[in-house]
Write an enzyme that holds these catalytic residues in place. Structure first.
Site, PDB file in Angstrom:
ATOM      1  N   HIS A   1      14.362  54.465  -6.816  1.00 19.40           N
ATOM      2  CA  HIS A   1      14.689  53.515  -7.876  1.00 19.40           C
ATOM      3  C   HIS A   1      13.936  52.195  -7.716  1.00 19.40           C
ATOM      4  CE1 HIS A   1      18.727  55.741  -7.376  1.00 19.40           C
ATOM      5  NE2 HIS A   1      18.012  56.365  -8.274  1.00 19.40           N
TER       6      HIS A   1
ATOM      7  N   LYS B   1      15.418  43.893  -2.141  1.00 23.16           N
ATOM      8  CA  LYS B   1      16.626  44.517  -1.591  1.00 23.16           C
ATOM      9  C   LYS B   1      16.637  44.375  -0.078  1.00 23.16           C
ATOM     10  CE  LYS B   1      16.865  48.289  -4.950  1.00 23.16           C
ATOM     11  NZ  LYS B   1      16.782  49.743  -5.128  1.00 23.16           N
TER      12      LYS B   1
ATOM     13  N   TYR C   1      23.685  47.176  -0.093  1.00 26.61           N
ATOM     14  CA  TYR C   1      22.445  46.566  -0.562  1.00 26.61           C
ATOM     15  C   TYR C   1      22.732  45.120  -0.939  1.00 26.61           C
ATOM     16  CZ  TYR C   1      21.317  51.408  -2.080  1.00 26.61           C
ATOM     17  OH  TYR C   1      21.108  52.753  -2.168  1.00 26.61           O
TER      18      TYR C   1
ATOM     19  N   ASP D   1      18.031  61.473 -10.969  1.00 22.59           N
ATOM     20  CA  ASP D   1      17.010  61.323  -9.933  1.00 22.59           C
ATOM     21  C   ASP D   1      16.085  62.537  -9.879  1.00 22.59           C
ATOM     22  OD1 ASP D   1      18.034  58.851  -9.319  1.00 22.59           O
ATOM     23  OD2 ASP D   1      18.988  59.482  -7.446  1.00 22.59           O
TER      24      ASP D   1
END
Length: 181
Positions: free
Chosen positions: A62, A72, A132, A168
């Site tokens: 992603h 991130k 995250y 995904d």
């Protein structure tokens, strides 16, 4: 905290040195001052949580496009994962290269992934949990994905894939849909 730059420019493994005694351990999870060399003038705007129940499962790859691209900081807080970053910055000398590292609750390492990278991971144990810290608010219109099995990238996942979401699974291959950040 100790910073180890990966082969991908701007992507770091951040090692935490815990204080350990007979009661257990204490470690700094995030410190803006200590992370200043990596985070710069960005600020954390969201803290996200992910639980993956089945060993071998993959989440990713992603990313968010401009204007809501995000940095991130990824940490595994339960179990063990193989965490992967792919450089999607066309002007980068490491464009389309990937880096993978084991993150675990035990090693307490964190991966800092800058804007312009795709990110994903594979659970190396059942019931893993990831946190995250991100520098941009989620924006559905800026969301993108890279296929986890794209031969042009060639990620070597350590385990056979046991589960992956439909979304995904169907991210495009670069040959079919070049990525525009």
């Amino acid at each position: 905290m100790q910073f180890e730059e990966t082969p991908l420019k701007g992507c770091y493994v951040i090692q935490t040195t815990p204080f350990v005694d007979h009661r257990g351990a204490f470690a700094r999870f995030f410190c803006e001052r200590e992370l200043a060399q990596v985070i710069g003038d960005r600020r954390i705007v969201n803290v996200n949580f992910s639980r993956t129940v089945k060993k071998g499962s993959i989440r990713g790859m992603h990313f968010q496009r401009l204007p809501d691209a995000e940095m991130k900081f990824v940490r595994c807080i339960k179990g063990k994962v193989f965490d992967v970053a792919v450089d999607l910055r066309k002007d980068s000398p490491t464009y389309l290269q990937w880096y993978g590292v084991e993150l675990s609750a035990e090693n307490m390492n964190m991966l800092a992934i800058p804007e312009g990278f795709a990110h994903g991971f594979q659970a190396l144990e059942d019931d893993v949990e990831i946190v995250y810290l991100v520098t941009a608010f989620y924006s559905p219109h800026c969301e993108g994905g890279l296929n986890h099995a794209d031969p042009q990238i060639g990620i070597r996942w350590p385990l056979p894939i046991t589960d992956i979401s439909e979304k995904d699974l169907h991210h495009p291959y670069l040959r079919d849909e070049p990525i525009a950040l």
